[in-house]
Design a protein around this motif. Sequence first.
Motif, short mmCIF file in Angstrom:
data_model
loop_
_atom_site.label_atom_id
_atom_site.label_comp_id
_atom_site.label_asym_id
_atom_site.label_seq_id
_atom_site.Cartn_x
_atom_site.Cartn_y
_atom_site.Cartn_z
N VAL A 4 -4.93 -8.06 -0.03
CA VAL A 4 -4.17 -7.58 -1.03
C VAL A 4 -3.40 -6.21 -0.79
N TYR A 5 -3.83 -5.39 -0.16
CA TYR A 5 -3.44 -4.22 0.11
C TYR A 5 -1.98 -4.39 1.00
N SER A 6 -2.10 -5.19 1.95
CA SER A 6 -1.03 -5.55 3.02
C SER A 6 0.06 -6.18 2.19
N LEU A 7 -0.33 -7.07 1.33
CA LEU A 7 0.80 -7.74 0.11
C LEU A 7 1.63 -6.85 -0.71
N LEU A 8 0.70 -5.58 -1.16
CA LEU A 8 1.05 -4.91 -2.01
C LEU A 8 2.15 -3.85 -1.08
N SER A 9 1.69 -3.67 -0.08
CA SER A 9 2.60 -2.73 0.85
C SER A 9 3.83 -3.50 1.14
N ALA A 10 3.85 -4.90 1.60
CA ALA A 10 5.22 -5.43 1.73
C ALA A 10 6.03 -5.69 0.63
N ILE A 11 5.38 -5.86 -0.80
CA ILE A 11 6.35 -5.68 -1.79
C ILE A 11 6.88 -4.35 -2.09
N SER A 12 5.91 -3.39 -1.91
CA SER A 12 6.49 -1.82 -1.91
C SER A 12 7.76 -1.70 -1.10
N CYS A 13 7.41 -2.13 0.10
CA CYS A 13 8.40 -1.83 1.27
C CYS A 13 9.85 -2.58 1.00
N ALA A 14 9.81 -3.85 0.28
CA ALA A 14 11.05 -4.55 0.02
C ALA A 14 11.72 -4.04 -1.01
N VAL A 15 10.99 -3.29 -2.31
CA VAL A 15 11.67 -2.60 -3.29
C VAL A 15 12.37 -1.19 -2.47
N MET A 16 11.55 -0.49 -1.70
CA MET A 16 12.01 0.74 -1.18
C MET A 16 13.23 0.36 -0.24
N THR A 17 13.31 -0.90 0.43
CA THR A 17 14.61 -1.12 1.17
C THR A 17 15.80 -1.37 0.24
#
Length: 137
Positions: A4-17
């Motif tokens: 769950v934390y990994s997926l939330l990190s990936a989504i956050s990273c996509a928005v940050m990108t």
Amino acid sequence: MWVVYSLLSAISCAVMTVLAKINTERTDSRLLIAFVVTIEMLVSWTVVLFSGLPVTLAGLSKRNIMLIIADGIMAGVSGVFFFRAMQFGPVSKVIMVDKSNLVFSLIMASLLFHEPVLAKSLIGSIFVVIGIVIFST
């Protein structure tokens, strides 16, 4: 829970990108990363303070402190390079090359932590490299 934390990190990273690309169109990436890291620091300390954790370095060894400093330096360097790449390159290509960190992380995990290199990890890494080459050319 780590998934769950990994997926939330990936989504956050996509928005940050996406935000990084929008911002680098109007702001020099070197200035932008300084602002972003400052805000990131404020968010991180807010999380620590609201978690109720004791804010102390007393339990850390010299090795821990040196590793924290090294980690902070590498995170900063990575951010500078990422934002610079976003300023000059298309999101679709920059993000593909940036994600080659998966391959480098697997190699380092094997060398430093003696994690086994499984056949599926090796095959997956080969596909990642092929994907990077295809998408970045």
